[in-house]
Design a protein around this motif. Structure first.
Motif, PDB file in Angstrom:
ATOM      1  N   VAL A   1       4.952 -10.732   7.437  1.00 58.07           N
ATOM      2  CA  VAL A   1       5.971  -9.726   7.743  1.00 58.07           C
ATOM      3  C   VAL A   1       5.486  -8.424   7.136  1.00 58.07           C
ATOM      4  CG1 VAL A   1       8.346  -8.975   7.332  1.00 58.07           C
ATOM      5  CG2 VAL A   1       7.882 -11.374   7.753  1.00 58.07           C
ATOM      6  N   TRP A   2       5.489  -7.375   7.935  1.00 55.13           N
ATOM      7  CA  TRP A   2       5.126  -6.042   7.478  1.00 55.13           C
ATOM      8  C   TRP A   2       6.411  -5.238   7.376  1.00 55.13           C
ATOM      9  CZ3 TRP A   2       0.029  -4.851   6.463  1.00 55.13           C
ATOM     10  CH2 TRP A   2      -0.918  -5.785   6.884  1.00 55.13           C
ATOM     11  N   VAL A   3       6.621  -4.601   6.215  1.00 56.40           N
ATOM     12  CA  VAL A   3       7.821  -3.808   5.978  1.00 56.40           C
ATOM     13  C   VAL A   3       7.380  -2.380   5.649  1.00 56.40           C
ATOM     14  CG1 VAL A   3       9.921  -3.589   4.600  1.00 56.40           C
ATOM     15  CG2 VAL A   3       8.980  -5.856   5.062  1.00 56.40           C
ATOM     16  N   TYR A   4       8.037  -1.411   6.294  1.00 56.15           N
ATOM     17  CA  TYR A   4       7.664  -0.002   6.137  1.00 56.15           C
ATOM     18  C   TYR A   4       8.847   0.770   5.562  1.00 56.15           C
ATOM     19  CZ  TYR A   4       4.352  -1.818   9.551  1.00 56.15           C
ATOM     20  OH  TYR A   4       3.429  -2.597  10.192  1.00 56.15           O
ATOM     21  N   PHE A   5       8.596   1.532   4.508  1.00 55.57           N
ATOM     22  CA  PHE A   5       9.630   2.375   3.912  1.00 55.57           C
ATOM     23  C   PHE A   5       8.963   3.555   3.234  1.00 55.57           C
ATOM     24  CE2 PHE A   5       8.631  -1.262   1.280  1.00 55.57           C
ATOM     25  CZ  PHE A   5       8.499  -0.787  -0.013  1.00 55.57           C
ATOM     26  N   GLU A   6       9.755   4.562   2.885  1.00 53.24           N
ATOM     27  CA  GLU A   6       9.172   5.776   2.302  1.00 53.24           C
ATOM     28  C   GLU A   6      10.146   6.466   1.366  1.00 53.24           C
ATOM     29  OE1 GLU A   6       8.140   7.751   5.958  1.00 53.24           O
ATOM     30  OE2 GLU A   6      10.035   8.852   6.000  1.00 53.24           O
ATOM     31  N   ALA A   7       9.578   7.343   0.530  1.00 49.13           N
ATOM     32  CA  ALA A   7      10.360   8.198  -0.366  1.00 49.13           C
ATOM     33  C   ALA A   7       9.897   9.625  -0.101  1.00 49.13           C
ATOM     34  CB  ALA A   7      10.130   7.814  -1.820  1.00 49.13           C
TER      35      ALA A   7
ATOM     36  N   LYS B   1       0.867  -1.169   0.000  1.00 50.10           N
ATOM     37  CA  LYS B   1       0.000   0.000   0.000  1.00 50.10           C
ATOM     38  C   LYS B   1       0.907   1.223   0.000  1.00 50.10           C
ATOM     39  CE  LYS B   1      -3.624   2.229   2.615  1.00 50.10           C
ATOM     40  NZ  LYS B   1      -4.240   2.376   3.927  1.00 50.10           N
ATOM     41  N   ALA B   2       0.676   2.130  -0.948  1.00 44.27           N
ATOM     42  CA  ALA B   2       1.460   3.367  -1.038  1.00 44.27           C
ATOM     43  C   ALA B   2       0.510   4.541  -0.820  1.00 44.27           C
ATOM     44  CB  ALA B   2       2.132   3.472  -2.399  1.00 44.27           C
ATOM     45  N   ASP B   3       0.789   5.329   0.201  1.00 43.52           N
ATOM     46  CA  ASP B   3      -0.033   6.489   0.535  1.00 43.52           C
ATOM     47  C   ASP B   3       0.802   7.750   0.455  1.00 43.52           C
ATOM     48  OD1 ASP B   3      -2.589   5.274   1.288  1.00 43.52           O
ATOM     49  OD2 ASP B   3      -1.457   4.397   2.960  1.00 43.52           O
TER      50      ASP B   3
ATOM     51  N   THR C   1      13.736   5.054   2.055  1.00 45.34           N
ATOM     52  CA  THR C   1      14.216   5.009   3.426  1.00 45.34           C
ATOM     53  C   THR C   1      13.422   3.948   4.173  1.00 45.34           C
ATOM     54  OG1 THR C   1      14.705   7.369   3.353  1.00 45.34           O
ATOM     55  CG2 THR C   1      14.575   6.354   5.528  1.00 45.34           C
ATOM     56  N   PHE C   2      14.122   2.970   4.690  1.00 41.73           N
ATOM     57  CA  PHE C   2      13.513   1.879   5.445  1.00 41.73           C
ATOM     58  C   PHE C   2      13.156   2.421   6.828  1.00 41.73           C
ATOM     59  CE2 PHE C   2      13.935  -1.922   8.156  1.00 41.73           C
ATOM     60  CZ  PHE C   2      13.158  -2.829   7.468  1.00 41.73           C
TER      61      PHE C   2
ATOM     62  N   LEU D   1       5.886   9.743   0.107  1.00 43.81           N
ATOM     63  CA  LEU D   1       5.146   8.574  -0.348  1.00 43.81           C
ATOM     64  C   LEU D   1       5.528   7.435   0.595  1.00 43.81           C
ATOM     65  CD1 LEU D   1       3.165   7.700  -2.557  1.00 43.81           C
ATOM     66  CD2 LEU D   1       5.129   7.140  -3.998  1.00 43.81           C
ATOM     67  N   LYS D   2       4.558   6.976   1.388  1.00 42.36           N
ATOM     68  CA  LYS D   2       4.818   5.964   2.421  1.00 42.36           C
ATOM     69  C   LYS D   2       4.325   4.601   1.944  1.00 42.36           C
ATOM     70  CE  LYS D   2       4.469   9.330   6.061  1.00 42.36           C
ATOM     71  NZ  LYS D   2       4.999   9.252   7.389  1.00 42.36           N
ATOM     72  N   PHE D   3       5.186   3.607   2.079  1.00 49.46           N
ATOM     73  CA  PHE D   3       4.905   2.254   1.617  1.00 49.46           C
ATOM     74  C   PHE D   3       4.791   1.289   2.796  1.00 49.46           C
ATOM     75  CE2 PHE D   3       7.167   4.369  -1.781  1.00 49.46           C
ATOM     76  CZ  PHE D   3       6.461   4.005  -2.916  1.00 49.46           C
ATOM     77  N   THR D   4       3.794   0.425   2.730  1.00 49.07           N
ATOM     78  CA  THR D   4       3.640  -0.670   3.683  1.00 49.07           C
ATOM     79  C   THR D   4       3.488  -1.939   2.862  1.00 49.07           C
ATOM     80  OG1 THR D   4       2.472   0.767   5.235  1.00 49.07           O
ATOM     81  CG2 THR D   4       2.247  -1.602   5.562  1.00 49.07           C
ATOM     82  N   THR D   5       4.409  -2.876   3.045  1.00 46.64           N
ATOM     83  CA  THR D   5       4.374  -4.135   2.296  1.00 46.64           C
ATOM     84  C   THR D   5       4.139  -5.295   3.244  1.00 46.64           C
ATOM     85  OG1 THR D   5       5.856  -3.301   0.587  1.00 46.64           O
ATOM     86  CG2 THR D   5       5.713  -5.689   0.805  1.00 46.64           C
ATOM     87  N   LYS D   6       3.209  -6.147   2.848  1.00 47.48           N
ATOM     88  CA  LYS D   6       2.915  -7.354   3.620  1.00 47.48           C
ATOM     89  C   LYS D   6       3.300  -8.551   2.764  1.00 47.48           C
ATOM     90  CE  LYS D   6      -0.926  -9.975   5.572  1.00 47.48           C
ATOM     91  NZ  LYS D   6      -2.391 -10.101   5.638  1.00 47.48           N
ATOM     92  N   MET D   7       4.097  -9.450   3.359  1.00 49.27           N
ATOM     93  CA  MET D   7       4.477 -10.673   2.659  1.00 49.27           C
ATOM     94  C   MET D   7       4.504 -11.834   3.641  1.00 49.27           C
ATOM     95  SD  MET D   7       8.440  -9.748   1.805  1.00 49.27           S
ATOM     96  CE  MET D   7       8.492  -7.996   2.071  1.00 49.27           C
TER      97      MET D   7
END
Length: 156
Positions: free
Chosen positions: A99-105, A30-32, A88-89, A40-46
């Protein structure tokens, strides 16, 4: 009677085989866009087991988060309006099977085009399917990625 028993056995076997376990390989991102911070904030679930297999580290060890960060940085990239952005992690969290991973630009004042390369788990799992949902100023866009189609672009 034996013939009926034999046919019933075959039908039962076919039914059991049709419900066999099949691994489903996917990630969801999800990119918000946060207009106030121009980020731009990213949340990735895997899947925890899948990412652990890809990076070859047990998720319960101290080095897991650092390995996930390195893996995401080498398999996910973003370009806004044709300009590559540094990711940026900001953290990760293991929550059972996910696993939830959070990073942003950061430093993004406006988005006309968003180009993403998402190769997460595509080398490890040939049938992997990655989805990115982007929310930008009231608009929603969905991008799909799979082996052979690791890059996708949307316009706003």
């Amino acid at each position: 009677m034996k013939k009926l028993f034999y046919i019933s056995g075959i039908v039962a076997l076919l039914m059991v085989l049709s419900f066999s376990v099949a691994d489903f390989f996917s990630s969801m991102t999800k990119a918000d866009y946060a207009e106030g911070t121009k980020t731009l904030k990213f949340t990735t679930k895997m899947n925890t087991e899948h990412i652990a297999n890809a990076i070859k580290i047990n998720p319960n060890t101290a080095g897991f988060e650092a390995a996930v960060k390195k893996y995401v940085n080498s398999n996910f990239s973003v370009a806004v309006n044709g300009s590559p952005k540094t990711l940026t992690f900001t953290g990760s969290q293991v929550n059972g099977e996910s696993v939830w991973v959070y990073f942003e630009a950061g430093g993004i004042s406006d988005i006309s085009t968003l180009k993403i390369r998402n190769a997460i788990l595509l080398d490890t799992y040939p049938k992997q399917f990655n989805v990115v949902n982007v929310a930008y100023k009231g608009q929603q866009k969905t991008m799909n990625f799979q082996r052979g189609k690791e890059v996708n672009e949307v316009s706003f």
